[in-house]
Motif scaffolding. Structure first.
Motif, PDB file in Angstrom:
ATOM      1  N   THR A   1     -32.160  -0.063  -6.785  1.00 49.06           N
ATOM      2  CA  THR A   1     -32.635   0.088  -8.155  1.00 49.06           C
ATOM      3  C   THR A   1     -31.815  -0.827  -9.055  1.00 49.06           C
ATOM      4  O   THR A   1     -30.764  -1.327  -8.663  1.00 49.06           O
ATOM      5  N   ILE A   2     -32.321  -1.019 -10.283  1.00 46.62           N
ATOM      6  CA  ILE A   2     -31.654  -1.925 -11.208  1.00 46.62           C
ATOM      7  C   ILE A   2     -30.339  -1.361 -11.709  1.00 46.62           C
ATOM      8  O   ILE A   2     -29.485  -2.091 -12.214  1.00 46.62           O
ATOM      9  N   ASN A   3     -30.137  -0.049 -11.555  1.00 48.46           N
ATOM     10  CA  ASN A   3     -28.902   0.606 -11.993  1.00 48.46           C
ATOM     11  C   ASN A   3     -28.266   1.293 -10.792  1.00 48.46           C
ATOM     12  O   ASN A   3     -28.658   2.418 -10.429  1.00 48.46           O
ATOM     13  N   PRO A   4     -27.297   0.648 -10.127  1.00 49.87           N
ATOM     14  CA  PRO A   4     -26.675   1.259  -8.938  1.00 49.87           C
ATOM     15  C   PRO A   4     -25.860   2.492  -9.286  1.00 49.87           C
ATOM     16  O   PRO A   4     -25.472   2.715 -10.442  1.00 49.87           O
ATOM     17  N   LEU A   5     -25.585   3.274  -8.253  1.00 50.00           N
ATOM     18  CA  LEU A   5     -24.873   4.537  -8.418  1.00 50.00           C
ATOM     19  C   LEU A   5     -23.368   4.317  -8.519  1.00 50.00           C
ATOM     20  O   LEU A   5     -22.819   3.356  -7.979  1.00 50.00           O
ATOM     21  N   LEU A   6     -22.709   5.250  -9.221  1.00 46.20           N
ATOM     22  CA  LEU A   6     -21.245   5.325  -9.262  1.00 46.20           C
ATOM     23  C   LEU A   6     -20.843   6.630  -8.582  1.00 46.20           C
ATOM     24  O   LEU A   6     -21.077   7.718  -9.122  1.00 46.20           O
TER      25      LEU A   6
ATOM     26  N   ASP B   1     -14.853  14.315 -15.595  1.00 49.66           N
ATOM     27  CA  ASP B   1     -14.721  14.842 -16.950  1.00 49.66           C
ATOM     28  C   ASP B   1     -14.046  13.845 -17.893  1.00 49.66           C
ATOM     29  O   ASP B   1     -14.143  14.012 -19.116  1.00 49.66           O
ATOM     30  N   LEU B   2     -13.383  12.836 -17.349  1.00 49.76           N
ATOM     31  CA  LEU B   2     -12.657  11.870 -18.184  1.00 49.76           C
ATOM     32  C   LEU B   2     -13.489  10.643 -18.521  1.00 49.76           C
ATOM     33  O   LEU B   2     -13.004   9.752 -19.212  1.00 49.76           O
ATOM     34  N   VAL B   3     -14.703  10.574 -18.021  1.00 52.06           N
ATOM     35  CA  VAL B   3     -15.551   9.410 -18.297  1.00 52.06           C
ATOM     36  C   VAL B   3     -16.765   9.869 -19.089  1.00 52.06           C
ATOM     37  O   VAL B   3     -17.145  11.049 -19.059  1.00 52.06           O
ATOM     38  N   LYS B   4     -17.367   8.922 -19.797  1.00 51.71           N
ATOM     39  CA  LYS B   4     -18.546   9.228 -20.605  1.00 51.71           C
ATOM     40  C   LYS B   4     -19.442   8.000 -20.642  1.00 51.71           C
ATOM     41  O   LYS B   4     -18.972   6.873 -20.433  1.00 51.71           O
ATOM     42  N   PRO B   5     -20.740   8.183 -20.892  1.00 54.74           N
ATOM     43  CA  PRO B   5     -21.653   7.032 -20.983  1.00 54.74           C
ATOM     44  C   PRO B   5     -21.197   6.036 -22.053  1.00 54.74           C
ATOM     45  O   PRO B   5     -20.758   6.418 -23.135  1.00 54.74           O
ATOM     46  N   GLY B   6     -21.290   4.778 -21.715  1.00 56.06           N
ATOM     47  CA  GLY B   6     -20.837   3.713 -22.600  1.00 56.06           C
ATOM     48  C   GLY B   6     -19.512   3.103 -22.197  1.00 56.06           C
ATOM     49  O   GLY B   6     -19.149   2.033 -22.712  1.00 56.06           O
TER      50      GLY B   6
ATOM     51  N   LEU C   1     -21.162   2.369 -18.167  1.00 60.17           N
ATOM     52  CA  LEU C   1     -21.478   3.639 -17.525  1.00 60.17           C
ATOM     53  C   LEU C   1     -22.675   4.286 -18.225  1.00 60.17           C
ATOM     54  O   LEU C   1     -22.782   4.267 -19.453  1.00 60.17           O
ATOM     55  N   ALA C   2     -23.582   4.811 -17.444  1.00 54.76           N
ATOM     56  CA  ALA C   2     -24.766   5.500 -17.966  1.00 54.76           C
ATOM     57  C   ALA C   2     -25.073   6.676 -17.059  1.00 54.76           C
ATOM     58  O   ALA C   2     -24.633   6.729 -15.906  1.00 54.76           O
ATOM     59  N   ARG C   3     -25.817   7.616 -17.613  1.00 57.90           N
ATOM     60  CA  ARG C   3     -26.225   8.794 -16.838  1.00 57.90           C
ATOM     61  C   ARG C   3     -27.726   8.704 -16.599  1.00 57.90           C
ATOM     62  O   ARG C   3     -28.515   8.571 -17.533  1.00 57.90           O
ATOM     63  N   GLY C   4     -28.124   8.773 -15.335  1.00 51.34           N
ATOM     64  CA  GLY C   4     -29.524   8.660 -14.982  1.00 51.34           C
ATOM     65  C   GLY C   4     -30.303   9.922 -15.258  1.00 51.34           C
ATOM     66  O   GLY C   4     -29.748  10.970 -15.639  1.00 51.34           O
ATOM     67  N   THR C   5     -31.621   9.827 -15.076  1.00 43.97           N
ATOM     68  CA  THR C   5     -32.478  10.995 -15.288  1.00 43.97           C
ATOM     69  C   THR C   5     -32.202  12.105 -14.280  1.00 43.97           C
ATOM     70  O   THR C   5     -32.521  13.274 -14.536  1.00 43.97           O
ATOM     71  N   ASP C   6     -31.598  11.744 -13.142  1.00 39.50           N
ATOM     72  CA  ASP C   6     -31.247  12.752 -12.146  1.00 39.50           C
ATOM     73  C   ASP C   6     -29.887  13.377 -12.399  1.00 39.50           C
ATOM     74  O   ASP C   6     -29.420  14.188 -11.593  1.00 39.50           O
ATOM     75  N   GLY C   7     -29.234  12.993 -13.512  1.00 37.75           N
ATOM     76  CA  GLY C   7     -27.933  13.554 -13.846  1.00 37.75           C
ATOM     77  C   GLY C   7     -26.758  12.857 -13.199  1.00 37.75           C
ATOM     78  O   GLY C   7     -25.609  13.230 -13.469  1.00 37.75           O
ATOM     79  N   ARG C   8     -26.994  11.849 -12.376  1.00 42.96           N
ATOM     80  CA  ARG C   8     -25.903  11.150 -11.684  1.00 42.96           C
ATOM     81  C   ARG C   8     -25.459   9.962 -12.520  1.00 42.96           C
ATOM     82  O   ARG C   8     -26.229   9.376 -13.294  1.00 42.96           O
ATOM     83  N   PHE C   9     -24.182   9.602 -12.350  1.00 43.12           N
ATOM     84  CA  PHE C   9     -23.639   8.458 -13.073  1.00 43.12           C
ATOM     85  C   PHE C   9     -24.123   7.167 -12.423  1.00 43.12           C
ATOM     86  O   PHE C   9     -24.108   7.024 -11.197  1.00 43.12           O
ATOM     87  N   ARG C  10     -24.537   6.245 -13.266  1.00 38.76           N
ATOM     88  CA  ARG C  10     -24.990   4.944 -12.816  1.00 38.76           C
ATOM     89  C   ARG C  10     -24.352   3.861 -13.686  1.00 38.76           C
ATOM     90  O   ARG C  10     -23.763   4.155 -14.731  1.00 38.76           O
ATOM     91  N   ALA C  11     -24.502   2.618 -13.234  1.00 42.15           N
ATOM     92  CA  ALA C  11     -23.953   1.468 -13.968  1.00 42.15           C
ATOM     93  C   ALA C  11     -25.107   0.653 -14.529  1.00 42.15           C
ATOM     94  O   ALA C  11     -25.998   0.238 -13.786  1.00 42.15           O
TER      95      ALA C  11
END
Length: 316
Positions: free
Chosen positions: A205-210, A217-222, A243-253
């Protein structure tokens, strides 16, 4: 039969000549009337225009539609060109924005570390993207640089702003770049400013997983995502994205590189780190602890045998 054919031709030819002559006279009369500079003729011309032109609106409708279609097509071309120019300017602005962020962070670090020096061994070579894999299950592109240009496997490739992938396969004149979105790509990254370590894993996908974030808890989108340099595969502090949060709730880049419009890639010449084959070359040998020395005695005296005891044993 031949007589009838000649007779028919005798009727058609005079009529044809008559019609041509009348048409020529009408055209000449129209030309002369339109060229005469006289008020009465001008009024006559205007009367003819008022009578004829409105009644021909139905005939001019296709012509007007074609003219409007051509005008709209030209406007669409101008809009498409403006869109391309705006995308190019936006790409430049992203580059300047990232440069400003890096300069700001570097300035903050240099306030405390005046002697920090950049790695002089990190140089680059630019290649043109020749083709991509064309498969949704394999994310790779082909460059026109290879072994003749000194390209080695594992070197990172960037599009000028963000990380695109790494060299995976080198020919004499070409090389293959496996993108960070490929399922076989796994990169050690760091999330700034918290410094949390994670693994960037491609999933086509265009936004790989992290994955494997130390403390989510120490990271946030952006937050900025950069390479950590762990494992010695990539140099540290190469920009990956945000950092971004996907529609599935998982962190993505959200990648900074525009993978949909890859034209030129910069391959970074990163020197491989030295590998430690033997643990003894890294750790010093252990020295057994020495017993405490009594007060008033030197290590040499305590370790030497007693002279009186030696003498008594000799006499015995």
């Amino acid at each position: 039969m031949a007589r009838d054919r000649h007779t028919g031709e005798d009727y058609v030819s005079p009529v044809r000549r008559l019609l041509v002559g009348v048409l020529v006279l009408v055209l000449l009369g129209t030309f002369v009337i339109w060229r005469i500079d006289n008020p009465r003729v001008e009024r006559f011309r205007m009367m003819v225009i008022d009578r004829v032109v409105p009644s021909f609106d139905w005939a001019m409708a296709p012509v007007t539609g074609i003219v409007n279609l051509l005008a709209d097509f030209q406007s669409y071309q101008r809009l498409a060109q403006q869109n391309v120019d705006l995308r190019r300017e936006l790409q430049d602005m992203k580059s300047w924005r990232e440069a400003a962020i890096q300069l700001d962070q570097e300035n903050a670090r240099l306030r405390d570390l005046i002697n920090v020096q950049m790695d002089p061994q990190l140089t680059r070579i630019t290649g043109v993207v020749m083709a991509d894999s064309g498969s949704p299950f394999r994310q790779t592109v082909l460059l026109n640089v290879g072994a003749r240009d000194g390209i080695l496997d594992g070197w990172p490739a960037m599009d000028g702003i963000g990380l695109v992938g790494r060299i995976s396969g080198v020919g004499q004149e070409t090389s293959r770049v496996i993108l960070v979105t490929d399922t076989s790509s796994q990169i050690a990254v760091s999330i700034q400013p918290s410094g949390q370590r994670a693994i960037l894993t491609g999933d086509n996908t265009i936004n790989p997983l992290l994955e494997f974030i130390e403390d989510p808890d120490l990271v946030k989108p952006g937050d900025r995502v950069v390479t950590s340099g762990d494992g010695g595969v990539f140099p540290a502090d190469l920009l990956v994205g945000q950092l971004a949060r996907g529609t599935d709730g998982r962190f993505r880049a959200r990648l900074s590189a525009d993978l949909e419009r890859l034209e030129f890639l910069r391959v970074l010449r990163s020197q491989p780190t030295a590998r430690i084959e033997d643990a003894g070359t890294l750790l010093a040998p252990m020295i057994p602890p020495q017993p405490p020395v009594p007060e008033g005695e030197t290590p040499e005296t305590s370790d030497a045998p007693d002279s009186t005891e030696t003498a008594d044993s000799t006499d015995g």
